[in-house]
Design an enzyme around this catalytic site. Sequence first.
Site, PDB file in Angstrom:
ATOM      1  N   SER A  13       0.836  -1.210   0.000  1.00 42.76           N
ATOM      2  CA  SER A  13       0.000   0.000   0.000  1.00 42.76           C
ATOM      3  C   SER A  13       0.874   1.265   0.000  1.00 42.76           C
ATOM      4  O   SER A  13       0.501   2.285  -0.580  1.00 42.76           O
ATOM      5  CB  SER A  13      -0.993  -0.001   1.170  1.00 42.76           C
ATOM      6  OG  SER A  13      -0.318   0.132   2.389  1.00 42.76           O
ATOM      7  N   ARG A  65      23.069 -15.046   3.404  1.00 45.93           N
ATOM      8  CA  ARG A  65      22.405 -13.748   3.311  1.00 45.93           C
ATOM      9  C   ARG A  65      23.180 -12.815   2.387  1.00 45.93           C
ATOM     10  O   ARG A  65      22.622 -12.057   1.614  1.00 45.93           O
ATOM     11  CB  ARG A  65      22.299 -13.132   4.718  1.00 45.93           C
ATOM     12  CG  ARG A  65      21.326 -11.972   4.776  1.00 45.93           C
ATOM     13  CD  ARG A  65      21.322 -11.328   6.132  1.00 45.93           C
ATOM     14  NE  ARG A  65      22.354 -10.307   6.193  1.00 45.93           N
ATOM     15  CZ  ARG A  65      22.471  -9.430   7.172  1.00 45.93           C
ATOM     16  NH1 ARG A  65      21.646  -9.462   8.177  1.00 45.93           N
ATOM     17  NH2 ARG A  65      23.406  -8.509   7.150  1.00 45.93           N
ATOM     18  N   MET A  90      10.660  -6.678   4.390  1.00 49.24           N
ATOM     19  CA  MET A  90      10.908  -7.255   5.703  1.00 49.24           C
ATOM     20  C   MET A  90      12.212  -8.060   5.752  1.00 49.24           C
ATOM     21  O   MET A  90      12.239  -9.188   6.237  1.00 49.24           O
ATOM     22  CB  MET A  90       9.716  -8.131   6.120  1.00 49.24           C
ATOM     23  CG  MET A  90       8.434  -7.341   6.254  1.00 49.24           C
ATOM     24  SD  MET A  90       8.662  -5.827   7.211  1.00 49.24           S
ATOM     25  CE  MET A  90       7.199  -5.855   8.211  1.00 49.24           C
ATOM     26  N   ARG A  91      13.263  -7.446   5.213  1.00 50.20           N
ATOM     27  CA  ARG A  91      14.591  -8.072   5.319  1.00 50.20           C
ATOM     28  C   ARG A  91      15.611  -7.008   5.663  1.00 50.20           C
ATOM     29  O   ARG A  91      15.489  -5.869   5.218  1.00 50.20           O
ATOM     30  CB  ARG A  91      14.985  -8.719   3.990  1.00 50.20           C
ATOM     31  CG  ARG A  91      14.207  -9.973   3.706  1.00 50.20           C
ATOM     32  CD  ARG A  91      14.870 -10.868   2.715  1.00 50.20           C
ATOM     33  NE  ARG A  91      16.283 -11.146   2.963  1.00 50.20           N
ATOM     34  CZ  ARG A  91      16.728 -12.259   3.510  1.00 50.20           C
ATOM     35  NH1 ARG A  91      15.919 -13.180   3.927  1.00 50.20           N
ATOM     36  NH2 ARG A  91      18.036 -12.463   3.634  1.00 50.20           N
ATOM     37  N   HIS A 109       9.118   3.149   8.787  1.00 47.40           N
ATOM     38  CA  HIS A 109       8.902   2.297   9.949  1.00 47.40           C
ATOM     39  C   HIS A 109       7.630   2.759  10.664  1.00 47.40           C
ATOM     40  O   HIS A 109       7.444   3.960  10.877  1.00 47.40           O
ATOM     41  CB  HIS A 109      10.110   2.372  10.889  1.00 47.40           C
ATOM     42  CG  HIS A 109       9.952   1.484  12.070  1.00 47.40           C
ATOM     43  ND1 HIS A 109      10.071   0.107  11.989  1.00 47.40           N
ATOM     44  CD2 HIS A 109       9.624   1.750  13.351  1.00 47.40           C
ATOM     45  CE1 HIS A 109       9.836  -0.420  13.163  1.00 47.40           C
ATOM     46  NE2 HIS A 109       9.559   0.552  14.018  1.00 47.40           N
ATOM     47  N   ASP A 141      20.940   2.868   7.802  1.00 48.84           N
ATOM     48  CA  ASP A 141      22.363   2.631   8.048  1.00 48.84           C
ATOM     49  C   ASP A 141      22.531   1.193   8.517  1.00 48.84           C
ATOM     50  O   ASP A 141      21.604   0.386   8.388  1.00 48.84           O
ATOM     51  CB  ASP A 141      22.956   3.675   8.999  1.00 48.84           C
ATOM     52  CG  ASP A 141      22.407   3.556  10.416  1.00 48.84           C
ATOM     53  OD1 ASP A 141      21.682   2.581  10.713  1.00 48.84           O
ATOM     54  OD2 ASP A 141      22.710   4.436  11.242  1.00 48.84           O
ATOM     55  N   GLU A 142      23.707   0.887   9.088  1.00 45.01           N
ATOM     56  CA  GLU A 142      23.994  -0.531   9.332  1.00 45.01           C
ATOM     57  C   GLU A 142      23.267  -1.107  10.539  1.00 45.01           C
ATOM     58  O   GLU A 142      23.261  -2.320  10.734  1.00 45.01           O
ATOM     59  CB  GLU A 142      25.502  -0.734   9.426  1.00 45.01           C
ATOM     60  CG  GLU A 142      26.093  -0.600   8.027  1.00 45.01           C
ATOM     61  CD  GLU A 142      27.591  -0.623   7.978  1.00 45.01           C
ATOM     62  OE1 GLU A 142      28.202  -1.017   8.982  1.00 45.01           O
ATOM     63  OE2 GLU A 142      28.134  -0.235   6.933  1.00 45.01           O
ATOM     64  N   GLU A 174       1.396   6.862   7.072  1.00 51.31           N
ATOM     65  CA  GLU A 174       2.578   6.480   6.276  1.00 51.31           C
ATOM     66  C   GLU A 174       2.396   6.894   4.819  1.00 51.31           C
ATOM     67  O   GLU A 174       3.325   7.394   4.180  1.00 51.31           O
ATOM     68  CB  GLU A 174       2.799   4.964   6.336  1.00 51.31           C
ATOM     69  CG  GLU A 174       3.181   4.431   7.704  1.00 51.31           C
ATOM     70  CD  GLU A 174       3.397   2.927   7.704  1.00 51.31           C
ATOM     71  OE1 GLU A 174       3.979   2.394   6.748  1.00 51.31           O
ATOM     72  OE2 GLU A 174       2.975   2.262   8.674  1.00 51.31           O
TER      73      GLU A 174
END
Length: 219
Positions: A13, A65, A90-91, A109, A141-142, A174
């Site tokens: 969405s 990964r 979602m990764r 988020h 970022d990380e 959002e």
Amino acid sequence: MVKMAVLVSGSGSNLQAIIEAVEAGRIDGEIALVVSNRPDAYGLVRAEKHGIATRVVEPGKFSERREFDRELARVLAEAGVELVVLAGFMRVLGSEFLSRFPDRVINIHPALLPAFPGTHGQGDAFDYGVKLAGCTVHFVDEKVDHGPIIIQAAVPVLDHDDRDALAARILRCEHRIFPRALALYCAGRLEIVGRKVRISGIDENALSEQFLISCPEIS
Ligand code: GAR
């Protein structure tokens, strides 16, 4: 015109809101590609309905990964992507991927970061009993849900809410702030200074008078 890729894992969405903003000329960018890690993500259907190219990169097809991240980066580079937009993706993307797109990965988020990071931001905020929930658009970022914040919006929590009602109210918000943040990026109006994101051309006097109290007037 900035070439964007939008990455989705589910309904898409937010992708839809971005597509509509691009089509309406509110974002000076082009969605070159929509990528999903799940072949059944409805976001892919949304993209196809608008004639946008899609790709599926499935993590299960890679032993590590890092290999998945490399393939994803390769697919994006091949499409000439300049900005990577995570819209319900979602990764977690590793440092090698991020170094290929420095300060060019933006995420949404569903909570007011740094509160309630992780995969259940809305539900965690609801269970905690906050009066103001919300959403955050930020550079990636990380560290997970951690990078410099571009825009946040607060959403009141009502007494009769349940997790789903609150999540739906946050999601509507959002859809308003994500295209706005991307429009600012594409207009070259964002500058990262340490942990802060400066937005040029904002009337700060008007902004400083805006606030939201999650309590009605008491008579
Ligand atoms: C959105 O609420 C987004 O903020 C969230 O997933 C949902 C995707 O909805 N993302 C995260 O929780 C990332 N940590 P959508 O597929 O309908 O845009």
